[in-house]
Design a protein around this motif. Structure first.
Motif, short mmCIF file in Angstrom:
data_model
loop_
_atom_site.label_atom_id
_atom_site.label_comp_id
_atom_site.label_asym_id
_atom_site.label_seq_id
_atom_site.Cartn_x
_atom_site.Cartn_y
_atom_site.Cartn_z
N ASP A 173 33.56 32.51 34.51
CA ASP A 173 32.90 31.35 34.29
C ASP A 173 33.24 30.46 35.66
O ASP A 173 32.46 29.46 35.77
CB ASP A 173 33.11 30.64 32.91
CG ASP A 173 32.93 31.67 31.97
OD1 ASP A 173 31.85 32.47 32.04
OD2 ASP A 173 33.26 31.50 30.67
N TYR A 174 34.31 30.25 35.95
CA TYR A 174 34.82 29.36 37.18
C TYR A 174 35.41 30.21 38.26
O TYR A 174 36.42 31.23 37.95
CB TYR A 174 35.66 28.22 36.41
CG TYR A 174 35.20 27.12 35.90
CD1 TYR A 174 34.84 25.85 36.68
CD2 TYR A 174 34.60 27.41 34.67
CE1 TYR A 174 34.40 24.89 36.07
CE2 TYR A 174 33.99 26.25 33.95
CZ TYR A 174 33.89 25.05 34.48
OH TYR A 174 33.20 23.93 34.06
N ILE A 175 35.07 29.94 39.47
CA ILE A 175 35.55 30.60 40.62
C ILE A 175 36.24 29.70 41.48
O ILE A 175 35.69 28.43 41.88
CB ILE A 175 34.71 31.51 41.29
CG1 ILE A 175 34.06 32.51 40.34
CG2 ILE A 175 34.94 32.10 42.46
CD1 ILE A 175 32.98 33.20 40.69
N GLY A 176 37.24 30.04 42.23
CA GLY A 176 37.73 29.25 43.26
C GLY A 176 38.47 29.94 44.39
O GLY A 176 38.63 30.99 44.46
N LEU A 177 38.40 29.14 45.53
CA LEU A 177 39.10 29.85 46.68
C LEU A 177 40.11 28.77 47.12
O LEU A 177 39.97 27.80 47.52
CB LEU A 177 38.07 30.12 47.96
CG LEU A 177 38.41 30.69 49.05
CD1 LEU A 177 37.38 31.48 49.66
CD2 LEU A 177 38.90 29.85 50.01
N TYR A 178 41.30 29.49 47.52
CA TYR A 178 42.54 28.83 48.03
C TYR A 178 42.84 29.62 49.22
O TYR A 178 42.40 30.72 49.44
CB TYR A 178 43.67 28.91 47.14
CG TYR A 178 43.55 27.73 45.94
CD1 TYR A 178 42.60 26.99 45.65
CD2 TYR A 178 44.77 27.78 45.06
CE1 TYR A 178 42.64 26.12 44.47
CE2 TYR A 178 44.51 26.81 44.06
CZ TYR A 178 43.49 26.04 43.80
OH TYR A 178 43.71 25.24 42.69
N HIS A 179 43.90 29.07 49.96
CA HIS A 179 44.48 29.90 51.04
C HIS A 179 45.83 30.37 50.54
O HIS A 179 46.23 29.70 49.54
CB HIS A 179 44.61 28.89 52.50
CG HIS A 179 43.40 28.62 52.97
ND1 HIS A 179 42.92 28.95 54.31
CD2 HIS A 179 42.18 27.76 52.70
CE1 HIS A 179 41.90 28.49 54.60
NE2 HIS A 179 41.26 27.85 53.57
#
Length: 367
Positions: A219-225
Motif C-alpha cells: 500500500d505504501y512504497i518508499g525509496l532510500y539510499h
C-alpha cells in the motif's frame, strides 16, 4: 564544518593552489564560480577512479593517490559534495593527508532555523515537520502495516556503509545488477520490467523504476539510499499508514542561489522537455528554478498509487530529455539522468503540494 562567507574568501586568498573535491554537477558549478572570482583551480579531486571522468573543463581529474605530499599539505580543497554541516567529507580528506579545506560557498543547508523554515513555507505552504502524531510510538500493540521501503545499494558502495537499517520495513535492492556479475543482496533491479543496464546514467532511479513497475503488493512504497534515508522509526511509519498520510519527503534543502543557477547544466533541457510532454507543469518548473528549494536524493515514501504516478510522469519527462539530448553532439555524462530525476522530483511535489497531504522528515545518515 560551518564557515562565514568572509572567512571563506579569506581562506581562498591565502592559498596558491586550489583543488575542487568532486567531479559532478556540483563540482562544475563550483569551478564556474571560482573562475568568476579569478581563481584558476589546479584540478578536480576524487577519492577513486571507477566512473569518474579523466578531465573536466580541460582540468585533470585526479585521485587522492595522484596528489603529492607537498600539495596535500599546502593546497586548499574546496569541497563540492555533501552539505555544509556534514563533516564526513572533511574526515575523508584528512585521512588522505589533505590539511586545508572549506565547503563550497554554493552548498546548501538543512538547518531548521526560523528564517529558512519561513522561506520553505513561502514556497511550499504550511509544512508539517515532526508533528506530534509522528512523535508517538505505537510499536507495543501494533500489527505490521503493508509498507515496504527499498534501500538502494550496488556492488560499488555497500562496503562503505558502517551499519544497515534496523527495520521490519526495509528491503535492500541492488541497482545496476545487469551491469555486473557481483551480487550484494537478494533483490535486484534486473528482473521483470526494468532499465537496469542504464544504471550508469540513472543511478538509484533504475531501482526506483523497477519498484514502480513490479511492486503491486504494498500500500505504501518508499525509496532510500543504502546510507541515507528518512529519520523515521517503525512506529512512526505505522502511524503514517494508519493516519493515511499521502507522502513523506525529506525536509527540503535551501541553497544560497536560485536553482536556475545551481542546476544550470540541466535547466534548459528539463524546461524544454516538460514544455513538450507535460505543459501543465511548466509554471511549477519555472517556480522551482526561480527558488532555492531542493529535495535531494530522489528519496520519498508515498502511497503506492502516488508513487506510480510520480514515476510515470518523471520517466515521460526523462525520456523526452534523452530524445532532445540525442539531437545534439554532447555525450551523456554518468549520472546525468539521476541528477535530472532529483530536479523532477522537486518539481513534481512542488506542483502537487496542494493535492497531497505531505509530511516532511529529517534525514538520517548511516555513515
Amino acid at each position: 564544518m560551518k564557515i562565514k562567507q568572509t572567512e571563506w574568501f579569506q581562506k581562498l586568498n591565502q592559498h596558491e593552489h586550489v583543488l575542487i573535491f568532486g567531479a559532478g554537477a556540483g563540482a562544475l558549478l563550483t569551478y564556474t564560480w571560482l573562475k568568476q572570482m579569478n581563481v584558476d583551480p589546479e584540478c578536480f579531486l576524487v577519492s577513486e577512479r571507477w566512473d569518474n571522468p579523466l578531465c573536466l573543463k580541460q582540468k585533470l581529474v585526479k585521485t587522492f593517490q595522484e596528489i603529492d605530499g607537498e600539495l596535500k599539505q599546502n593546497a586548499l580543497v574546496v569541497i563540492s559534495q555533501k552539505y555544509e554541516d556534514n563533516d564526513e567529507m572533511r574526515k575523508v580528506l584528512q585521512q588522505a593527508g589533505f590539511k586545508n579545506m572549506v565547503p563550497s560557498i554554493l552548498q546548501n543547508t538543512s538547518a531548521i532555523t526560523r528564517e529558512l523554515q519561513t522561506y520553505r513555507q513561502s514556497v511550499l505552504g504550511s509544512m508539517k515537520v515532526s508533528s506530534p502524531i509522528l512523535e508517538m510510538s505505537c510499536r507495543a500493540n501494533s500489527d505490521l502495516v503493508n509498507l515496504c521501503i527499498y534501500a538502494v545499494t550496488s556492488d560499488k558502495n555497500l562496503h562503505k556503509s558502517r551499519q544497515q537499517y534496523q527495520s521490519d520495513y526495509i528491503t535492500y535492492i541492488q541497482a545496476g545488477a545487469k551491469c555486473t556479475d557481483v551480487r550484494v543482496c537478494d533483490l535486484t533491479d534486473d528482473s521483470g520490467e526494468n532499465i537496469s543496464d542504464l544504471n550508469p546514467w540513472y543511478c538509484e532511479l533504475t531501482a526506483g523504476y523497477w519498484i514502480s513497475k513490479n511492486d503491486f503488493v504494498h500500500d505504501y512504497i518508499g525509496l532510500y539510499h543504502y546510507s541515507r534515508g528518512l529519520s523515521l522509526s517503525d512506529g512512526q511509519l505505522e502511524i503514517i499508514v494508519k493516519e493515511k498520510v499521502d507522502v513523506v519527503l525529506p525536509i527540503p534543502h535551501v541553497w544560497k542561489y536560485e536553482m536556475r543557477s545551481v542546476c544550470f547544466l540541466y535547466t534548459d533541457l528539463v524546461l524544454d522537455a516538460i514544455s513538450r510532454v507535460s505543459p501543465e507543469y511548466v509554471a511549477s518548473a519555472e517556480l522551482f528554478f526561480s527558488k532555492k528549494i531542493f529535495f535531494a536524493g530522489n528519496i520519498v515514501l508515498a502511497r503506492s498509487e502516488i508513487y506510480a504516478k510520480y514515476y510515470n510522469w518523471m520517466f515521460r519527462v526523462l525520456q523526452e530529455c534523452e530524445r532532445i539530448h540525442r539531437g545534439g553532439k554532447a555525450q551523456v555524462r554518468p549520472r546525468t539522468w539521476g541528477y535530472c530525476g532529483e530536479i523532477l522530483t522537486s518539481i513534481y511535489f512542488i506542483h502537487n503540494r496542494k493535492n497531497y497531504q505531505i509530511v516532511f522528515s529529517a534525514m538520517r545518515d548511516l555513515y
